[in-house]
Write a protein that holds these residues in place. Structure first.
Motif, short mmCIF file in Angstrom:
data_model
loop_
_atom_site.label_atom_id
_atom_site.label_comp_id
_atom_site.label_asym_id
_atom_site.label_seq_id
_atom_site.Cartn_x
_atom_site.Cartn_y
_atom_site.Cartn_z
N ARG A 274 33.56 37.28 19.10
CA ARG A 274 34.83 36.85 18.49
C ARG A 274 35.07 37.45 17.11
O ARG A 274 36.22 37.72 16.76
N THR A 275 34.02 37.59 16.32
CA THR A 275 34.23 37.98 14.92
C THR A 275 33.50 39.24 14.50
O THR A 275 33.66 39.69 13.37
N GLY A 276 32.69 39.81 15.39
CA GLY A 276 31.93 41.01 15.06
C GLY A 276 32.80 42.25 14.94
O GLY A 276 33.99 42.23 15.28
N GLY B 116 22.05 33.03 10.67
CA GLY B 116 21.02 33.56 9.79
C GLY B 116 20.44 34.90 10.20
O GLY B 116 19.50 35.38 9.59
N TYR B 117 20.97 35.52 11.24
CA TYR B 117 20.48 36.80 11.75
C TYR B 117 21.62 37.77 11.95
O TYR B 117 22.74 37.38 12.25
N ARG B 118 21.29 39.06 11.85
CA ARG B 118 22.24 40.08 12.27
C ARG B 118 22.09 40.21 13.77
O ARG B 118 21.00 40.50 14.26
N VAL B 119 23.16 39.97 14.48
CA VAL B 119 23.15 40.00 15.94
C VAL B 119 24.05 41.14 16.39
O VAL B 119 25.12 41.38 15.81
N MET C 271 28.98 45.63 19.12
CA MET C 271 29.57 44.71 18.14
C MET C 271 28.44 44.10 17.32
O MET C 271 27.43 43.69 17.89
N GLU C 272 28.60 44.05 16.01
CA GLU C 272 27.58 43.46 15.14
C GLU C 272 28.20 42.37 14.28
O GLU C 272 29.37 42.45 13.90
N ASN C 273 27.38 41.36 13.98
CA ASN C 273 27.83 40.23 13.20
C ASN C 273 26.63 39.52 12.61
O ASN C 273 25.52 39.62 13.13
N PHE C 274 26.83 38.78 11.53
CA PHE C 274 25.80 37.93 10.97
C PHE C 274 26.05 36.53 11.51
O PHE C 274 27.10 35.95 11.27
N SER C 275 25.10 36.01 12.29
CA SER C 275 25.29 34.71 12.95
C SER C 275 23.99 33.94 12.94
O SER C 275 22.93 34.48 13.25
#
Length: 102
Positions: free
Chosen positions: A52-54, A79-82, A73-77
């Motif tokens: 949704r937000t990456g 506490g981790y970079r996913v 797609m990458e995002n901080f979620s």
């Protein structure tokens, strides 16, 4: 003139993925991603948040065998970079191919 989804620019693919994220019935998880999520301890909530937000962080790669374009797609979620690989095909829906810690 209709442009195929697999021919969209990186910015257009990002916008399409975010637009599609409003309806989870358009998202499909492969068996592979579910195995990877379990082994890497990545929750479905983290994957959905990244969807949704990456942001797309590298040039989308065509997958000729599957007839898709794969977007990382990458995002901080949580506490981790996913990172998740989202496959976009010309037919409706998106496919989550795999998930990992970025």
């Amino acid at each position: 003139m209709n442009v195929k989804r697999t021919q969209l620019s990186m910015a257009q693919l990002g916008a399409l993925i975010h637009e599609q994220s409003k309806d989870t019935s358009k998202l499909f998880f492969t068996e592979h991603v579910e195995e990877q999520m379990r082994s890497r301890r990545i929750t479905k909530a983290c994957v959905l948040d990244t969807w949704r937000t990456g942001r797309i962080k590298r040039t989308p790669e065509p997958n000729a065998m599957k007839g898709s374009v794969e977007c990382k797609m990458e995002n901080f979620s949580a506490g981790y970079r996913v990172a998740v690989i989202v496959a976009v095909r010309d037919d409706p829906g998106l496919i989550i191919v795999t998930a990992m810690h970025a």
